[in-house]
Write a protein that holds these residues in place. Structure first.
Motif, PDB file in Angstrom:
ATOM      1  N   VAL A   1       0.872  -1.168   0.000  1.00 27.44           N
ATOM      2  CA  VAL A   1       0.000   0.000   0.000  1.00 27.44           C
ATOM      3  C   VAL A   1       0.912   1.222   0.000  1.00 27.44           C
ATOM      4  CG1 VAL A   1      -1.766   1.304   1.253  1.00 27.44           C
ATOM      5  CG2 VAL A   1      -1.811  -1.209   1.280  1.00 27.44           C
ATOM      6  N   LEU A   2       0.796   2.045  -1.033  1.00 29.90           N
ATOM      7  CA  LEU A   2       1.635   3.238  -1.157  1.00 29.90           C
ATOM      8  C   LEU A   2       0.746   4.473  -1.048  1.00 29.90           C
ATOM      9  CD1 LEU A   2       3.186   0.856  -2.608  1.00 29.90           C
ATOM     10  CD2 LEU A   2       4.337   2.605  -3.924  1.00 29.90           C
ATOM     11  N   ILE A   3       1.028   5.301  -0.054  1.00 29.77           N
ATOM     12  CA  ILE A   3       0.266   6.526   0.155  1.00 29.77           C
ATOM     13  C   ILE A   3       1.145   7.707  -0.265  1.00 29.77           C
ATOM     14  CG2 ILE A   3      -0.853   7.975   1.906  1.00 29.77           C
ATOM     15  CD1 ILE A   3      -1.331   5.317   3.480  1.00 29.77           C
ATOM     16  N   ASN A   4       0.567   8.610  -1.044  1.00 27.40           N
ATOM     17  CA  ASN A   4       1.294   9.774  -1.576  1.00 27.40           C
ATOM     18  C   ASN A   4       2.611   9.369  -2.251  1.00 27.40           C
ATOM     19  OD1 ASN A   4      -0.779  11.337  -0.475  1.00 27.40           O
ATOM     20  ND2 ASN A   4       0.348  11.744   1.405  1.00 27.40           N
ATOM     21  N   PRO A   5       2.576   8.358  -3.141  1.00 29.39           N
ATOM     22  CA  PRO A   5       3.823   7.910  -3.769  1.00 29.39           C
ATOM     23  C   PRO A   5       4.381   8.966  -4.725  1.00 29.39           C
ATOM     24  CG  PRO A   5       1.960   6.891  -4.853  1.00 29.39           C
ATOM     25  CD  PRO A   5       1.409   7.655  -3.675  1.00 29.39           C
ATOM     26  N   GLU A   6       5.699   9.006  -4.797  1.00 27.88           N
ATOM     27  CA  GLU A   6       6.379   9.957  -5.670  1.00 27.88           C
ATOM     28  C   GLU A   6       7.558   9.273  -6.341  1.00 27.88           C
ATOM     29  OE1 GLU A   6       8.076  14.120  -4.615  1.00 27.88           O
ATOM     30  OE2 GLU A   6       6.243  13.814  -3.438  1.00 27.88           O
ATOM     31  N   ILE A   7       7.653   9.422  -7.651  1.00 30.24           N
ATOM     32  CA  ILE A   7       8.814   8.892  -8.368  1.00 30.24           C
ATOM     33  C   ILE A   7       9.935   9.919  -8.231  1.00 30.24           C
ATOM     34  CG2 ILE A   7       9.731   8.256 -10.634  1.00 30.24           C
ATOM     35  CD1 ILE A   7       6.871   7.292 -11.346  1.00 30.24           C
ATOM     36  N   THR A   8      11.078   9.474  -7.713  1.00 34.53           N
ATOM     37  CA  THR A   8      12.188  10.400  -7.470  1.00 34.53           C
ATOM     38  C   THR A   8      13.333  10.213  -8.469  1.00 34.53           C
ATOM     39  OG1 THR A   8      13.127   8.851  -5.863  1.00 34.53           O
ATOM     40  CG2 THR A   8      11.678  10.603  -5.005  1.00 34.53           C
ATOM     41  N   TRP A   9      13.311   9.100  -9.215  1.00 34.33           N
ATOM     42  CA  TRP A   9      14.360   8.836 -10.203  1.00 34.33           C
ATOM     43  C   TRP A   9      13.825   7.830 -11.212  1.00 34.33           C
ATOM     44  CZ3 TRP A   9      16.652   4.116 -11.403  1.00 34.33           C
ATOM     45  CH2 TRP A   9      17.766   4.169 -12.249  1.00 34.33           C
ATOM     46  N   VAL A  10      14.207   8.002 -12.471  1.00 37.36           N
ATOM     47  CA  VAL A  10      13.858   7.021 -13.507  1.00 37.36           C
ATOM     48  C   VAL A  10      15.119   6.661 -14.289  1.00 37.36           C
ATOM     49  CG1 VAL A  10      11.476   7.841 -13.760  1.00 37.36           C
ATOM     50  CG2 VAL A  10      13.243   8.759 -15.244  1.00 37.36           C
ATOM     51  N   SER A  11      15.198   5.414 -14.706  1.00 35.17           N
ATOM     52  CA  SER A  11      16.348   4.963 -15.501  1.00 35.17           C
ATOM     53  C   SER A  11      16.205   5.458 -16.941  1.00 35.17           C
ATOM     54  CB  SER A  11      16.427   3.436 -15.488  1.00 35.17           C
ATOM     55  OG  SER A  11      15.280   2.868 -16.104  1.00 35.17           O
ATOM     56  N   GLU A  12      17.343   5.585 -17.612  1.00 33.44           N
ATOM     57  CA  GLU A  12      17.300   5.925 -19.038  1.00 33.44           C
ATOM     58  C   GLU A  12      16.839   4.715 -19.841  1.00 33.44           C
ATOM     59  OE1 GLU A  12      20.710   7.853 -20.711  1.00 33.44           O
ATOM     60  OE2 GLU A  12      20.966   9.112 -18.931  1.00 33.44           O
ATOM     61  N   GLU A  13      17.189   3.528 -19.351  1.00 38.63           N
ATOM     62  CA  GLU A  13      16.783   2.285 -20.013  1.00 38.63           C
ATOM     63  C   GLU A  13      15.274   2.130 -19.896  1.00 38.63           C
ATOM     64  OE1 GLU A  13      17.171  -2.518 -19.399  1.00 38.63           O
ATOM     65  OE2 GLU A  13      18.456  -1.216 -18.211  1.00 38.63           O
ATOM     66  N   THR A  14      14.654   1.660 -20.975  1.00 39.86           N
ATOM     67  CA  THR A  14      13.198   1.484 -20.952  1.00 39.86           C
ATOM     68  C   THR A  14      12.829   0.011 -21.138  1.00 39.86           C
ATOM     69  OG1 THR A  14      13.049   1.904 -23.327  1.00 39.86           O
ATOM     70  CG2 THR A  14      12.719   3.801 -21.853  1.00 39.86           C
ATOM     71  N   ASN A  15      11.609  -0.300 -20.804  1.00 42.50           N
ATOM     72  CA  ASN A  15      11.003  -1.615 -20.993  1.00 42.50           C
ATOM     73  C   ASN A  15       9.677  -1.420 -21.714  1.00 42.50           C
ATOM     74  OD1 ASN A  15      12.543  -3.687 -19.979  1.00 42.50           O
ATOM     75  ND2 ASN A  15      11.677  -3.585 -17.925  1.00 42.50           N
ATOM     76  N   VAL A  16       9.294  -2.405 -22.497  1.00 42.89           N
ATOM     77  CA  VAL A  16       7.970  -2.408 -23.106  1.00 42.89           C
ATOM     78  C   VAL A  16       7.188  -3.558 -22.484  1.00 42.89           C
ATOM     79  CG1 VAL A  16       6.645  -2.656 -25.235  1.00 42.89           C
ATOM     80  CG2 VAL A  16       8.844  -1.465 -25.270  1.00 42.89           C
ATOM     81  N   TYR A  17       6.049  -3.233 -21.905  1.00 33.95           N
ATOM     82  CA  TYR A  17       5.163  -4.251 -21.348  1.00 33.95           C
ATOM     83  C   TYR A  17       3.797  -4.110 -21.994  1.00 33.95           C
ATOM     84  CZ  TYR A  17       7.661  -6.375 -17.398  1.00 33.95           C
ATOM     85  OH  TYR A  17       8.514  -7.113 -16.620  1.00 33.95           O
ATOM     86  N   GLU A  18       3.140  -5.244 -22.176  1.00 30.60           N
ATOM     87  CA  GLU A  18       1.750  -5.201 -22.618  1.00 30.60           C
ATOM     88  C   GLU A  18       0.922  -4.897 -21.371  1.00 30.60           C
ATOM     89  OE1 GLU A  18      -0.873  -7.817 -25.559  1.00 30.60           O
ATOM     90  OE2 GLU A  18      -0.638  -8.772 -23.607  1.00 30.60           O
ATOM     91  N   GLU A  19       0.362  -3.689 -21.334  1.00 28.14           N
ATOM     92  CA  GLU A  19      -0.389  -3.263 -20.156  1.00 28.14           C
ATOM     93  C   GLU A  19      -1.884  -3.416 -20.377  1.00 28.14           C
ATOM     94  OE1 GLU A  19       0.657   0.465 -18.323  1.00 28.14           O
ATOM     95  OE2 GLU A  19       2.769   0.225 -18.868  1.00 28.14           O
TER      96      GLU A  19
END
Length: 173
Positions: A75-93
């Motif tokens: 359970v994540l309350i008030n989640p915040e992304i603080t860093w993202v990688s340059e590398e990407t992934n493709v997922y079927e969402e």
């Protein structure tokens, strides 16, 4: 604990930015329990509060899919992304608010996220793989963004029309 109805796109609440959770009340704890039960029942790997009509910055997720593996509900309350990688992934969402519709989405392969736990403590973790995709997808919900917003307009319109038809059929049922 009880199951909550999941909003189906298009619903204006799914396009709104959610408000931060300001206190860890019994209502928030009950919402967390209900969201986990609803997510597992659906079944899904993530669920954001606006998907059950609550406009608060909270999400649940559990990306453990191996047969017999112990669940890892989060359970994540008030989640915040603080860093993202340059590398990407493709997922079927897919999305519980857009049933039976799937599309490839490209996102950062890894993300660092901070959040408040139900115990009042602040947490930080680096997510990768399906966990990274899921947490980004759910945080998008908190910002009024759906996975179909990443698609080309024609594909997005086709999916939206299918959802409008589904909602009409459910209303008649």
């Amino acid at each position: 604990m009880s199951l909550r109805p999941i909003l189906i796109h298009p619903d204006p609440r799914l396009k709104k930015v959610c408000d931060p959770v300001t206190e860890l009340s019994d209502d928030i704890r009950r919402l967390a329990d209900d969201m986990l039960e609803t997510m597992y029942d659906a079944p899904g790997v993530g669920l954001a509060a606006p998907q059950v009509g609550v406009m608060s910055r909270m999400l649940t997720m559990d990306c453990v899919k191996e047969e017999g593996a112990a669940p890892q509900p989060m359970v994540l309350i008030n989640p915040e992304i603080t860093w993202v990688s340059e590398e990407t992934n493709v997922y079927e969402e897919g999305c519980l608010s857009i049933p039976e519709q799937y599309a490839d989405v490209t996102r950062p392969a890894e993300v660092d996220v901070t959040w408040l736990g139900l115990d009042g403590n602040t947490y930080a973790e680096r997510f990768s793989g399906l966990w990274a995709t899921c947490v980004q997808h759910e945080i998008d919900h908190l910002n009024g963004k759906l996975f179909i917003d990443y698609l080309k307009p024609l594909k997005r319109q086709m999916i939206t029309r299918k959802m409008q038809k589904l909602k009409r059929e459910q209303a008649r049922g």
